[in-house]
Write a protein that holds these residues in place. Sequence first.
Motif, PDB file in Angstrom:
ATOM      1  N   GLU A  98     -10.991  44.897 -21.285  1.00 36.46           N
ATOM      2  CA  GLU A  98     -11.389  43.631 -20.649  1.00 36.46           C
ATOM      3  C   GLU A  98     -12.716  43.774 -19.917  1.00 36.46           C
ATOM      4  OE1 GLU A  98      -8.139  42.498 -18.173  1.00 36.46           O
ATOM      5  OE2 GLU A  98      -6.776  42.094 -19.848  1.00 36.46           O
ATOM      6  N   ILE A  99     -12.936  44.917 -19.308  1.00 35.03           N
ATOM      7  CA  ILE A  99     -14.203  45.159 -18.618  1.00 35.03           C
ATOM      8  C   ILE A  99     -15.358  45.134 -19.613  1.00 35.03           C
ATOM      9  CG2 ILE A  99     -15.547  46.959 -17.437  1.00 35.03           C
ATOM     10  CD1 ILE A  99     -12.992  47.708 -15.926  1.00 35.03           C
ATOM     11  N   GLN A 147     -10.267  44.685 -11.757  1.00 34.87           N
ATOM     12  CA  GLN A 147     -10.575  44.756 -10.325  1.00 34.87           C
ATOM     13  C   GLN A 147     -10.016  46.041  -9.702  1.00 34.87           C
ATOM     14  OE1 GLN A 147      -9.188  42.003 -11.843  1.00 34.87           O
ATOM     15  NE2 GLN A 147     -11.173  40.935 -11.979  1.00 34.87           N
ATOM     16  N   ILE A 148      -8.828  46.434 -10.136  1.00 35.19           N
ATOM     17  CA  ILE A 148      -8.243  47.673  -9.617  1.00 35.19           C
ATOM     18  C   ILE A 148      -9.083  48.870 -10.055  1.00 35.19           C
ATOM     19  CG2 ILE A 148      -6.270  49.239  -9.867  1.00 35.19           C
ATOM     20  CD1 ILE A 148      -4.464  46.761  -9.888  1.00 35.19           C
ATOM     21  N   ILE A 149      -9.512  48.882 -11.318  1.00 29.97           N
ATOM     22  CA  ILE A 149     -10.372  49.981 -11.781  1.00 29.97           C
ATOM     23  C   ILE A 149     -11.656  50.031 -10.958  1.00 29.97           C
ATOM     24  CG2 ILE A 149     -11.806  50.768 -13.720  1.00 29.97           C
ATOM     25  CD1 ILE A 149      -9.597  49.872 -15.606  1.00 29.97           C
ATOM     26  N   ALA A 185     -19.829  50.136 -14.594  1.00 28.45           N
ATOM     27  CA  ALA A 185     -20.302  51.368 -13.953  1.00 28.45           C
ATOM     28  C   ALA A 185     -19.150  52.269 -13.533  1.00 28.45           C
ATOM     29  CB  ALA A 185     -21.169  51.024 -12.749  1.00 28.45           C
ATOM     30  N   CYS A 186     -17.939  51.694 -13.461  1.00 27.92           N
ATOM     31  CA  CYS A 186     -16.774  52.476 -13.032  1.00 27.92           C
ATOM     32  C   CYS A 186     -16.008  53.091 -14.205  1.00 27.92           C
ATOM     33  CB  CYS A 186     -15.839  51.598 -12.203  1.00 27.92           C
ATOM     34  SG  CYS A 186     -16.562  51.049 -10.641  1.00 27.92           S
ATOM     35  N   ASN A 226     -19.186  42.811 -17.102  1.00 28.77           N
ATOM     36  CA  ASN A 226     -19.414  42.930 -15.659  1.00 28.77           C
ATOM     37  C   ASN A 226     -20.019  44.301 -15.344  1.00 28.77           C
ATOM     38  OD1 ASN A 226     -18.793  43.653 -12.835  1.00 28.77           O
ATOM     39  ND2 ASN A 226     -17.683  41.709 -12.778  1.00 28.77           N
ATOM     40  N   GLN A 227     -21.271  44.284 -14.883  1.00 23.38           N
ATOM     41  CA  GLN A 227     -21.995  45.544 -14.705  1.00 23.38           C
ATOM     42  C   GLN A 227     -21.387  46.431 -13.623  1.00 23.38           C
ATOM     43  OE1 GLN A 227     -24.528  46.678 -16.733  1.00 23.38           O
ATOM     44  NE2 GLN A 227     -23.838  44.896 -17.924  1.00 23.38           N
TER      45      GLN A 227
END
Length: 452
Positions: free
Chosen positions: A387-388, A358-360, A398-399, A393-394
């Motif tokens: 983990e991403i 979430q922070i990323i 993307a980040c 989680n798209q």
Amino acid sequence: MTRVVVESLNLEAQGVARPLDESGVPGKVVFIDDALPGEDVEFQSYKIKSKFELAKLTHLYKSSPSRITPQCPSFKECGGCSMQHLDPRAQLAMKQRVLEDNLRYLGRIKPEVLLRPISGPAWEYRYRGRLSIFKIPKGRVLVGFHQKKGSRITDMLSCDILPKHVSDLLPRWRDLIGQISISGKLAQLEFAIGEGDAVGSLKTVFVLRHLEPLNKNDQQLIKNFAEIHRVDIWLQPEGLDSAYPFAPPTSQLCYRLPEFDIEMPFKPTDFTQVNHQVNRVLVSKAIRLLDPKPEDRVLDLFCGIGNFTLPLARRCAKVYGIEGSDSLTKRAKDNAIHNQLGDRVDFACANLFEVTPQIIQSWGQASKWLIDPPRDGAMALATAMAEIVKSGNQDQLACLPSRIVYVSCNPATLARDVGILTAQAGYRLKAAGVVNMFPHTSHIESIAVFER
């Protein structure tokens, strides 16, 4: 006394050997001070543990062709250097091998390309350091680095890895401190060197840590010393934040990165690279490897005072720097304004040892990242990236960047993070190589390039 042939060097530049027992089977490992690979030596152990022994070299039967005579007379006892007895070219080869071994055995990977080592002058390279002070009861004052074994201070009158003008002042500092009324309450002497106004000129600041107040006579002695030797002196009565310019009452340091038209002001207590000449090459190399485009948004993680951030801002649309120290973050913001880059960079203070997917995601999309962590590495960051990828989680995917340049000061934590990024986060280790930031020491800096 035991005779053995040395197999290799460890990270402390000790010879590694396994003497054979009576049946010809290799025994436990022995680390021998000042012994080099391939040498036939006799040693005597001074510390015996269940799995290893520490030993001193007592006789050299056959020396390595890479063995040279140490330049410094204090080499055998001073902890400032550990490899002056090894030819500088062999030092660099050893550091490259240590990096490769760490990547192979800890990261379980081999880089696609081995980068040519980055190196610079072997002597007079150290532009920042901390010297300890010790007043021998009813005796002389010692100013120097700690000895290799124990906490005692090396009795040194010169140091060849320091710029000559700093080395020449070591006996002068001993004399001055001996005259100060609280000489037994002076803990340490830091120094930092920046660039002067004239091309090729240097400016030197010393920071004197005192545990009790200085009287007026002490202060006048310090002022006289600063004027005579043309140096600036800061006083530090408590922690790092308490340091302030004393003689003269205003003082500023800076280093420059001419390729990027950057001037970087800094305080003598700020973290900056020890070796300014190698740092220039490193910044240039890292940015070439990252290959930012004019339209790119780039993240600089563990950005410090902006050593990579501001040069990156000369090459791309926007840079977002994140640093864990409030004081360094403020310094980075000030440096951006100083270089008229305030509209192209943003900074935030955040703990990068506690990173989540979430922070990323909150950092937004950035095509390229530069990571320059301390010795602990960037495990939390690499784990969150893995983990991403696992979650799929798209928005978070993307980040993640398409390219990463990772500058490391610890090959073991780099190798650990490489293992996570390549095995779990979908990155390839495109290239890696060493940076000889600290000649004659076993300290290994390195640089690695990743692509998704």
